[in-house]
Design an enzyme around this catalytic site. Structure first.
Site, mmCIF file in Angstrom:
data_model
loop_
_atom_site.group_PDB
_atom_site.id
_atom_site.type_symbol
_atom_site.label_atom_id
_atom_site.label_comp_id
_atom_site.label_asym_id
_atom_site.label_seq_id
_atom_site.Cartn_x
_atom_site.Cartn_y
_atom_site.Cartn_z
ATOM 1 N N CYS A 197 46.478 47.038 46.262
ATOM 2 C CA CYS A 197 45.783 46.159 47.211
ATOM 3 C C CYS A 197 46.065 44.718 46.799
ATOM 4 C CB CYS A 197 44.296 46.482 47.299
ATOM 5 S SG CYS A 197 43.307 46.089 45.840
ATOM 6 N N ARG A 225 39.778 47.896 46.579
ATOM 7 C CA ARG A 225 40.331 49.087 47.219
ATOM 8 C C ARG A 225 41.198 49.930 46.299
ATOM 9 N NH1 ARG A 225 42.979 45.893 52.092
ATOM 10 N NH2 ARG A 225 43.266 44.460 50.358
ATOM 11 N N ASP A 285 39.661 45.034 53.697
ATOM 12 C CA ASP A 285 39.239 44.491 52.403
ATOM 13 C C ASP A 285 37.732 44.254 52.454
ATOM 14 O OD1 ASP A 285 38.800 43.139 50.027
ATOM 15 O OD2 ASP A 285 40.548 41.843 50.261
#
Length: 149
Positions: free
Chosen positions: A8, A14, A121
């Site tokens: 990420c 994440r 996100d």
């Protein structure tokens, strides 16, 4: 031994969640790691909200440490799963050849093939965003495991 990397932006929300989820579903015959495309959080623990949502689901990711993706990761990992198109573009820019590029995949394509959906996100959102991301990644990891085993 199959080696899988989750990527990420900062490697605190994440991708550490994806790493923890996939590790929990696979045997020690697999190596799972995570990285970020940016260097904002190198050496940092995952976001406390990622740690909390993982813990809620019986996983401990508190010992993970942020690191930045490096082109040498193409040599180490067999599969590289990215969370969104920006991560995909950033990783592909570091690719040295077509063999590197073919390793990079959007993780939600494991659930929705060829749709190129992104894992949002959750960093600037509330706790619900982290639970939503967990559920998305859990389903994608289930599908990855089905392919691997």
């Amino acid at each position: 031994m199959t080696k899988i990397l989750m990527v990420c932006l900062g490697n605190i929300c994440r991708s550490p969640l994806a790493e923890g989820i996939l590790k929990s579903k696979l045997s020690n015959d697999f190596i799972v790691d995570s990285a970020g495309t940016a260097n904002y959080h190198v050496g940092s623990a995952p976001d406390k909200r990622s740690i909390a949502v993982a813990r809620k689901h019986g996983l401990d990711i508190s010992n993970l440490s942020g690191r930045q993706f490096d082109s040498s990761d193409f040599d180490v990992f067999d599969m590289i799963y990215v969370m969104d198109d920006s991560n995909f573009q950033n990783i592909v820019k570091l690719a040295r050849n077509d063999e590197d590029i073919v390793k990079v995949k959007l993780i939600l394509n494991e659930v929705h093939p060829n749709k190129n959906y992104e894992v949002p996100d959750p960093y600037y959102g509330g706790d619900h965003g982290f639970e939503n991301v967990y559920q998305m990644l859990d389903e994608a990891c289930d599908n990855i495991v089905k392919k691997l085993i």
